[in-house]
Design a protein around this motif. Structure first.
Motif, PDB file in Angstrom:
ATOM      1  N   ALA A 267      48.423  14.041  13.010  1.00 28.80           N
ATOM      2  CA  ALA A 267      49.347  13.935  11.875  1.00 28.80           C
ATOM      3  C   ALA A 267      48.689  13.417  10.604  1.00 28.80           C
ATOM      4  O   ALA A 267      48.990  13.907   9.506  1.00 28.80           O
ATOM      5  CB  ALA A 267      50.546  13.068  12.248  1.00 28.80           C
ATOM      6  N   THR A 269      46.005  14.093   9.363  1.00 32.32           N
ATOM      7  CA  THR A 269      45.296  15.190   8.705  1.00 32.32           C
ATOM      8  C   THR A 269      46.259  16.304   8.315  1.00 32.32           C
ATOM      9  O   THR A 269      45.836  17.408   7.998  1.00 32.32           O
ATOM     10  CB  THR A 269      44.208  15.775   9.624  1.00 32.32           C
ATOM     11  OG1 THR A 269      44.829  16.523  10.700  1.00 32.32           O
ATOM     12  CG2 THR A 269      43.339  14.690  10.210  1.00 32.32           C
ATOM     13  N   ALA A 270      47.568  16.000   8.343  1.00 35.57           N
ATOM     14  CA  ALA A 270      48.603  17.004   8.077  1.00 35.57           C
ATOM     15  C   ALA A 270      48.456  18.180   9.039  1.00 35.57           C
ATOM     16  O   ALA A 270      48.831  19.304   8.710  1.00 35.57           O
ATOM     17  CB  ALA A 270      48.541  17.482   6.623  1.00 35.57           C
ATOM     18  N   THR A 334      47.716  23.839  -2.870  1.00 39.08           N
ATOM     19  CA  THR A 334      47.585  23.684  -1.419  1.00 39.08           C
ATOM     20  C   THR A 334      46.767  22.449  -1.084  1.00 39.08           C
ATOM     21  O   THR A 334      47.127  21.673  -0.178  1.00 39.08           O
ATOM     22  CB  THR A 334      46.912  24.934  -0.810  1.00 39.08           C
ATOM     23  OG1 THR A 334      47.714  26.078  -1.087  1.00 39.08           O
ATOM     24  CG2 THR A 334      46.752  24.782   0.696  1.00 39.08           C
ATOM     25  N   SER A 337      48.799  19.315  -1.788  1.00 36.60           N
ATOM     26  CA  SER A 337      49.851  19.123  -0.793  1.00 36.60           C
ATOM     27  C   SER A 337      49.293  18.551   0.501  1.00 36.60           C
ATOM     28  O   SER A 337      49.866  17.616   1.083  1.00 36.60           O
ATOM     29  CB  SER A 337      50.552  20.462  -0.507  1.00 36.60           C
ATOM     30  OG  SER A 337      51.185  20.960  -1.661  1.00 36.60           O
ATOM     31  N   GLY A 338      48.177  19.107   0.952  1.00 40.98           N
ATOM     32  CA  GLY A 338      47.559  18.599   2.178  1.00 40.98           C
ATOM     33  C   GLY A 338      47.131  17.153   2.047  1.00 40.98           C
ATOM     34  O   GLY A 338      47.342  16.336   2.957  1.00 40.98           O
ATOM     35  N   ALA A 340      48.382  14.948  -0.047  1.00 39.95           N
ATOM     36  CA  ALA A 340      49.570  14.096  -0.192  1.00 39.95           C
ATOM     37  C   ALA A 340      50.191  13.799   1.175  1.00 39.95           C
ATOM     38  O   ALA A 340      50.555  12.645   1.460  1.00 39.95           O
ATOM     39  CB  ALA A 340      50.589  14.772  -1.103  1.00 39.95           C
ATOM     40  N   VAL A 341      50.302  14.816   2.007  1.00 38.79           N
ATOM     41  CA  VAL A 341      50.869  14.594   3.341  1.00 38.79           C
ATOM     42  C   VAL A 341      49.972  13.668   4.149  1.00 38.79           C
ATOM     43  O   VAL A 341      50.441  12.749   4.832  1.00 38.79           O
ATOM     44  CB  VAL A 341      51.057  15.942   4.075  1.00 38.79           C
ATOM     45  CG1 VAL A 341      51.464  15.705   5.524  1.00 38.79           C
ATOM     46  CG2 VAL A 341      52.100  16.784   3.367  1.00 38.79           C
ATOM     47  N   SER A 342      48.675  13.884   4.079  1.00 36.33           N
ATOM     48  CA  SER A 342      47.728  13.041   4.813  1.00 36.33           C
ATOM     49  C   SER A 342      47.853  11.584   4.391  1.00 36.33           C
ATOM     50  O   SER A 342      47.955  10.681   5.234  1.00 36.33           O
ATOM     51  CB  SER A 342      46.294  13.531   4.572  1.00 36.33           C
ATOM     52  OG  SER A 342      45.362  12.640   5.141  1.00 36.33           O
ATOM     53  N   ALA A 344      50.372  10.080   2.924  1.00 39.40           N
ATOM     54  CA  ALA A 344      51.681   9.524   3.266  1.00 39.40           C
ATOM     55  C   ALA A 344      51.746   9.149   4.743  1.00 39.40           C
ATOM     56  O   ALA A 344      52.241   8.068   5.105  1.00 39.40           O
ATOM     57  CB  ALA A 344      52.770  10.530   2.919  1.00 39.40           C
ATOM     58  N   VAL A 345      51.265  10.023   5.619  1.00 36.64           N
ATOM     59  CA  VAL A 345      51.304   9.734   7.050  1.00 36.64           C
ATOM     60  C   VAL A 345      50.433   8.529   7.375  1.00 36.64           C
ATOM     61  O   VAL A 345      50.812   7.665   8.181  1.00 36.64           O
ATOM     62  CB  VAL A 345      50.867  10.969   7.863  1.00 36.64           C
ATOM     63  CG1 VAL A 345      50.735  10.617   9.345  1.00 36.64           C
ATOM     64  CG2 VAL A 345      51.862  12.107   7.678  1.00 36.64           C
TER      65      VAL A 345
END
Length: 463
Positions: A267, A269-270, A334, A337-338, A340-342, A344-345
């Motif tokens: 997770a 690493t998105a 892209t 986004s990747g 940002a998700v990384s 945040a998790v």
């Protein structure tokens, strides 16, 4: 090389070193480290520092630790321990080794995708739950593997097979199962075109693991063989090898603890690490852990996942180039986004693991009982033989020969006993069994020397 590209990775490493060292030191000062495992490793390093093989009295009388796990890399700490004979030497060394792993990965991310990627990858690795769990639980030899894997995976991702092999081969000196990871690194090198080098590396990895597990470790532990063979091959569900094999896919994903471990591993690493073949390097470690019957191997606690973190973050950096290979607006979106998700998790997972303790006031406060414990232990002379509670063991291993009080199979030959009767840890004895063991010790001639705030010290009376 731009100045920020050169300095950012080392700045991150310095920050994480400070965080890891602070947490480790405070845990030790608060009597929250243990004989199993910090005390064991300190006894090994202490033996090396005095020119001996790594004997650990905690594992048994005259027990050579090379007969437990094959980790001769510990000898590299001997010069530092000789200068600073303290368990803190091991904890600080571990902090440095874990922290420096962010350097090659964040530098690779910077060169490939820019400063934001370097920050996300470096912070993600540094705050990762696998590294945090390692820092939060004593010292372990696998801390040497983390920077080696970070360097090797970075070299693989940048098409430098010789460097990848050179950084991977020392893993054989860290722990016996890591030869299987070396084997896969060799396979990757061969697949990417350096066939001869890759096959030689793979052969060395497999041969190294087999040699260590079935020849070297048994040679240092005569009569007992390799005690952890079940951790590699599994305990076997039935009397039929065929049935065990058919049930293997189910065993790898049940119970759900294993699935949770895989999810929290990927997770941060998105889940983009799955787009890189480098992620396959986690398979040997995941494999032996999940087929084992030892439930401690399945989850996210302790140090077992530390070697997985540099692999998945290396695969993450590699996958970013596949997911967003160009500089078009779509590729930049892209990439953002990747990242940002990384990020945040990573931040969402931090509170559930030991690094979050740095924000707790209790971490920076030392309970009065710690002072009482040291007053009691100060009554024990240097060089004495001591049987101690698990949390008191690493407070004494730098100056005494220490065993774990009540440990099954280890005879009570010590002249001193020191235990925490007010807050017993429950390992290796329950509070009730510990009380019975103390009664037996008194029957065998031990007498109370002092008692302070629940810490009890006994000494064997002269016959």
């Amino acid at each position: 090389m731009p100045s920020s590209e050169a300095t950012l990775p080392w700045t991150l490493a310095a920050v994480f070193f400070a965080l890891y060292a602070a947490l480790s030191i405070r845990l030790h000062q608060r009597l929250l480290t243990t004989g199993y495992d910090l005390g064991i490793f300190e006894q090994a390093v202490r033996s090396y520092a005095h020119g001996h093989l790594p004997v650990s009295a905690l594992k048994g009388p005259g027990f050579n630790l090379l007969g437990d796990h094959f980790s001769p890399v510990l000898a590299t700490l001997a010069p530092f321990y000789r200068l600073f004979p303290s368990p803190l030497t091991l904890l600080v060394a571990q902090a440095a080794l874990l922290a420096v792993a962010v350097v090659p990965l964040s530098r690779w991310a910077y060169r490939s995708h820019g400063r934001a990627a370097a920050l996300v990858v470096g912070i993600g690795h540094g705050l990762s739950w696998g590294i945090a769990s390692t820092v939060g639980f004593d010292f372990h030899a696998v801390c040497f593997a983390v920077p080696l894997l970070a360097l090797s995976v970075t070299a693989l991702g940048n098409g430098r097979p010789r460097a990848a092999a050179a950084w991977a081969l020392p893993l054989l000196l860290v722990k016996e199962d890591l030869g299987l990871t070396v084997m896969l690194i060799g396979g990757y090198i061969a697949w990417r075109g350096s066939r001869r080098l890759g096959l030689a590396t793979a052969a060395a990895g497999l041969a190294g693991t087999l040699l260590e597990m079935f020849v070297l470790i048994p040679a240092f532990n005569p009569g007992n063989g390799y005690a952890y063979s079940g951790s590699i091959t599994g305990g076997g569900r039935s009397d039929s090898a065929l049935l065990d094999l058919l049930h293997l896919p189910v065993d790898l994903i049940t119970p759900q603890t294993k699935v949770i471990t895989l999810l929290v591993l990927l997770a941060p690493t998105a889940f983009m690490a799955l787009r890189s073949p480098l992620v396959l390097l986690v398979l040997p470690t995941i494999g032996w852990r999940f087929v084992s019957e030892n439930q401690a191997y399945w989850g996210t606690d302790h140090h077992y996942s530390a070697v997985l973190i540099p692999i998945v973050f290396g695969a993450f950096v590699h996958s970013l180039g596949r997911w967003a290979p160009g500089t078009s607006p779509q590729d930049r979106r892209t990439l953002r986004s990747g990242l940002a998700v990384s990020g945040a998790v990573t931040l969402l997972l931090v509170p559930g693991f030991p690094l979050s303790r740095l924000a707790e006031p209790a971490t920076w406060q030392t309970a009065p009982r710690a002072a009482a414990a040291h007053r009691v232990m100060d009554r024990i002379p240097d060089g004495a033989t001591v049987a101690a509670s698990n949390r008191l063991v690493p407070q004494l291993t730098d100056r005494c020969t220490v065993t774990l009080f009540g440990f099954h199979g280890v005879p009570l030959t010590a002249d001193w006993i020191v235990v925490d009767t007010e807050a017993p840890m429950g390992f290796p004895l329950s509070a009730r069994d510990e009380a019975h063991a103390l009664d037996r010790a008194r029957d065998d001639g031990f007498r109370t020397v002092t008692q302070d705030d629940g810490f009890l010290l006994l000494h064997r009376s002269a016959p």
